[in-house]
Design a protein around this motif. Structure first.
Motif, PDB file in Angstrom:
ATOM      1  N   VAL A  89      -0.434 -42.410  20.063  1.00  0.00           N
ATOM      2  CA  VAL A  89      -0.398 -40.950  20.180  1.00  0.00           C
ATOM      3  C   VAL A  89       0.414 -40.379  19.020  1.00  0.00           C
ATOM      4  N   ILE A  90      -0.044 -39.272  18.475  1.00  0.00           N
ATOM      5  CA  ILE A  90       0.563 -38.677  17.284  1.00  0.00           C
ATOM      6  C   ILE A  90       1.058 -37.268  17.591  1.00  0.00           C
ATOM      7  N   MET A  91       2.326 -37.018  17.349  1.00  0.00           N
ATOM      8  CA  MET A  91       2.813 -35.638  17.417  1.00  0.00           C
ATOM      9  C   MET A  91       2.543 -34.977  16.078  1.00  0.00           C
ATOM     10  N   VAL A  92       1.996 -33.777  16.128  1.00  0.00           N
ATOM     11  CA  VAL A  92       1.768 -33.018  14.905  1.00  0.00           C
ATOM     12  C   VAL A  92       2.711 -31.818  14.922  1.00  0.00           C
ATOM     13  N   LEU A  93       3.587 -31.765  13.921  1.00  0.00           N
ATOM     14  CA  LEU A  93       4.606 -30.724  13.835  1.00  0.00           C
ATOM     15  C   LEU A  93       3.993 -29.464  13.245  1.00  0.00           C
ATOM     16  N   GLU A  94       4.177 -28.344  13.940  1.00  0.00           N
ATOM     17  CA  GLU A  94       3.508 -27.117  13.514  1.00  0.00           C
ATOM     18  C   GLU A  94       4.481 -26.091  12.941  1.00  0.00           C
ATOM     19  N   PRO A  95       4.399 -25.834  11.640  1.00  0.00           N
ATOM     20  CA  PRO A  95       5.124 -24.693  11.077  1.00  0.00           C
ATOM     21  C   PRO A  95       4.470 -23.394  11.555  1.00  0.00           C
ATOM     22  N   LEU A  96       5.299 -22.450  11.989  1.00  0.00           N
ATOM     23  CA  LEU A  96       4.794 -21.211  12.582  1.00  0.00           C
ATOM     24  C   LEU A  96       5.313 -19.990  11.839  1.00  0.00           C
ATOM     25  N   SER A  97       4.673 -18.850  12.109  1.00  0.00           N
ATOM     26  CA  SER A  97       5.069 -17.588  11.472  1.00  0.00           C
ATOM     27  C   SER A  97       5.378 -16.503  12.492  1.00  0.00           C
ATOM     28  N   CYS A 155       8.481 -35.506   8.133  1.00  0.00           N
ATOM     29  CA  CYS A 155       7.573 -36.632   8.371  1.00  0.00           C
ATOM     30  C   CYS A 155       7.949 -37.830   7.502  1.00  0.00           C
ATOM     31  N   LYS A 156       8.282 -37.586   6.243  1.00  0.00           N
ATOM     32  CA  LYS A 156       8.670 -38.674   5.357  1.00  0.00           C
ATOM     33  C   LYS A 156       9.953 -39.349   5.837  1.00  0.00           C
ATOM     34  N   ALA A 157      10.889 -38.534   6.325  1.00  0.00           N
ATOM     35  CA  ALA A 157      12.157 -39.097   6.800  1.00  0.00           C
ATOM     36  C   ALA A 157      11.976 -39.888   8.099  1.00  0.00           C
ATOM     37  N   VAL A 158      11.104 -39.409   8.975  1.00  0.00           N
ATOM     38  CA  VAL A 158      10.846 -40.115  10.233  1.00  0.00           C
ATOM     39  C   VAL A 158      10.124 -41.424   9.951  1.00  0.00           C
ATOM     40  N   SER A 191       6.998 -42.522  10.537  1.00  0.00           N
ATOM     41  CA  SER A 191       6.179 -43.098  11.614  1.00  0.00           C
ATOM     42  C   SER A 191       4.765 -42.545  11.546  1.00  0.00           C
ATOM     43  N   PRO A 192       3.748 -43.387  11.818  1.00  0.00           N
ATOM     44  CA  PRO A 192       2.377 -42.872  11.892  1.00  0.00           C
ATOM     45  C   PRO A 192       2.175 -41.907  13.052  1.00  0.00           C
ATOM     46  N   SER A 193       3.146 -41.825  13.937  1.00  0.00           N
ATOM     47  CA  SER A 193       3.068 -40.907  15.072  1.00  0.00           C
ATOM     48  C   SER A 193       3.752 -39.570  14.807  1.00  0.00           C
ATOM     49  N   CYS A 194       4.065 -39.280  13.560  1.00  0.00           N
ATOM     50  CA  CYS A 194       4.645 -37.982  13.177  1.00  0.00           C
ATOM     51  C   CYS A 194       3.896 -37.445  11.969  1.00  0.00           C
ATOM     52  N   LYS A 195       3.118 -36.389  12.172  1.00  0.00           N
ATOM     53  CA  LYS A 195       2.325 -35.790  11.113  1.00  0.00           C
ATOM     54  C   LYS A 195       2.449 -34.263  11.163  1.00  0.00           C
ATOM     55  N   ILE A 196       1.755 -33.601  10.243  1.00  0.00           N
ATOM     56  CA  ILE A 196       1.801 -32.141  10.139  1.00  0.00           C
ATOM     57  C   ILE A 196       0.572 -31.526  10.784  1.00  0.00           C
ATOM     58  N   LEU A 197       0.777 -30.465  11.546  1.00  0.00           N
ATOM     59  CA  LEU A 197      -0.320 -29.607  11.972  1.00  0.00           C
ATOM     60  C   LEU A 197      -0.407 -28.472  10.957  1.00  0.00           C
ATOM     61  N   TYR A 198      -1.458 -28.480  10.172  1.00  0.00           N
ATOM     62  CA  TYR A 198      -1.614 -27.508   9.087  1.00  0.00           C
ATOM     63  C   TYR A 198      -2.438 -26.330   9.608  1.00  0.00           C
ATOM     64  N   ASP A 199      -1.737 -25.357  10.185  1.00  0.00           N
ATOM     65  CA  ASP A 199      -2.378 -24.153  10.715  1.00  0.00           C
ATOM     66  C   ASP A 199      -2.498 -23.136   9.584  1.00  0.00           C
TER      67      ASP A 199
END
Length: 313
Positions: free
Chosen positions: A188-196, A213-216, A218-226
């Protein structure tokens, strides 16, 4: 920060797409179909895998999300996303998952469970916030199993004004490391979402999420590109996408201003979709936006807008 109530591949190694065995009937235009999207037995799939959400086609299919999913399939869509999935009864989650499996459709994101509208304050580094976050990750694993999903949206919460930004970033990284330790064994992958949405948010730009993501690591930490939020916060959607591409796990769509379907605002989605396709992404792109028009005509216009934006081949 109150998490907004969204209007709401898998990863590259996530949900499968149905690419064969589908009917390729072309859209028929008639006086009764001013939007030009009716089809005899089902429209051909899109070039990219756009994910519809609950309520998007209720004027055609009714309030039942299952029926909306079937309608979306007939119109060529092969994925959904559902921000409210964690709040649905378990039997309904399972029913949605079974429907997607039977149709060969992919499941996009659902929002991190167990937090509701409470503040998710990972930046402050407090133990109770980290414990709550870990518990929500455990819940996410169980939900993901029921719906055959690999993607959960995570928002770190608000900026803490009495702590240096570097300390806050360190706190978020450490909390997310603990979360990925729960998710990673299950794929399972968490996708971190930058918001406005408001100025209090900690995570606002893709490059900020990229560093986390680079510091974590893990393949389970990625970006949600909204792309709606990227446009509002900084613009430069395509150049920014290229800079952080290797850490993007999911995309969401919404034109600006208004947060409606492509073609209703200032964003050139046809060019963006072509760029994403040419880079090799074949996961889900969540249609996290409203519909500009009302009723059936508005829904047909939305489908037509996606056909136009997707016609880059």
């Amino acid at each position: 920060m109150k998490r907004r109530n969204f209007v709401q591949g898998s990863m590259l190694a996530g949900a499968s797409l149905l690419t064969t065995g589908v009917l390729n009937a072309t859209a028929l235009t008639s006086c009764a179909d001013p939007a030009g999207v009716a089809a005899t037995a089902g429209d051909k799939p899109f070039n990219l895998n756009y994910g519809t959400h609950d309520g998007m086609f209720k004027s055609h299919a009714g309030d039942d999300f299952i029926e909306q999913i079937k309608f979306a399939y007939d119109k060529g869509f092969r994925a959904i996303e559902d921000n409210g999935m964690s709040g649905r009864p378990e039997d309904q989650q399972k029913k949605i998952g079974d429907t997607l499996a039977k149709l060969g459709m992919a499941m996009g994101v659902f929002v991190q469970p167990g937090l509701g509208n409470d503040s998710n304050m990972l930046a402050n580094g407090k133990a109770d916030q980290v414990e709550k976050f870990i518990a929500s990750c455990k819940q996410a694993v169980e939900i993901a199993k029921r719906i055959n999903s690999k993607l959960v949206t995570v928002v770190p919460g608000d900026f803490v004004r009495n702590l240096p930004i570097g300390v806050q970033t360190g706190n978020v990284i450490e909390a997310i490391k603990k979360g990925t330790a729960i998710l990673e064994p299950h794929g399972v992958i968490m996708v971190l979402e930058p918001l406005s949405d408001n100025p209090d948010l900690f995570l606002r730009t893709p490059d900020q999420a990229y560093a986390i993501c680079k510091a974590v690591g893990s393949p389970s930490c990625k970006i949600l590109y909204d792309m709606y939020h990227v446009q509002r916060n900084q613009g430069n959607i395509i150049p920014t996408l290229d800079l952080v591409y290797d850490e993007i796990g999911y995309y969401q769509i919404g034109d600006n201003p208004g947060r409606k379907e492509p073609g209703t605002g200032e964003v050139n989605y046809k060019n963006i979709f072509k760029h994403i396709y040419n880079k090799g992404y074949r996961g889900v792109l969540g249609m996290e936006h409203g519909t500009a028009g009302a009723g059936k005509e508005g829904e047909l216009a939305l489908i037509k807008a996606y056909r136009e934006a997707d016609s880059f081949m």
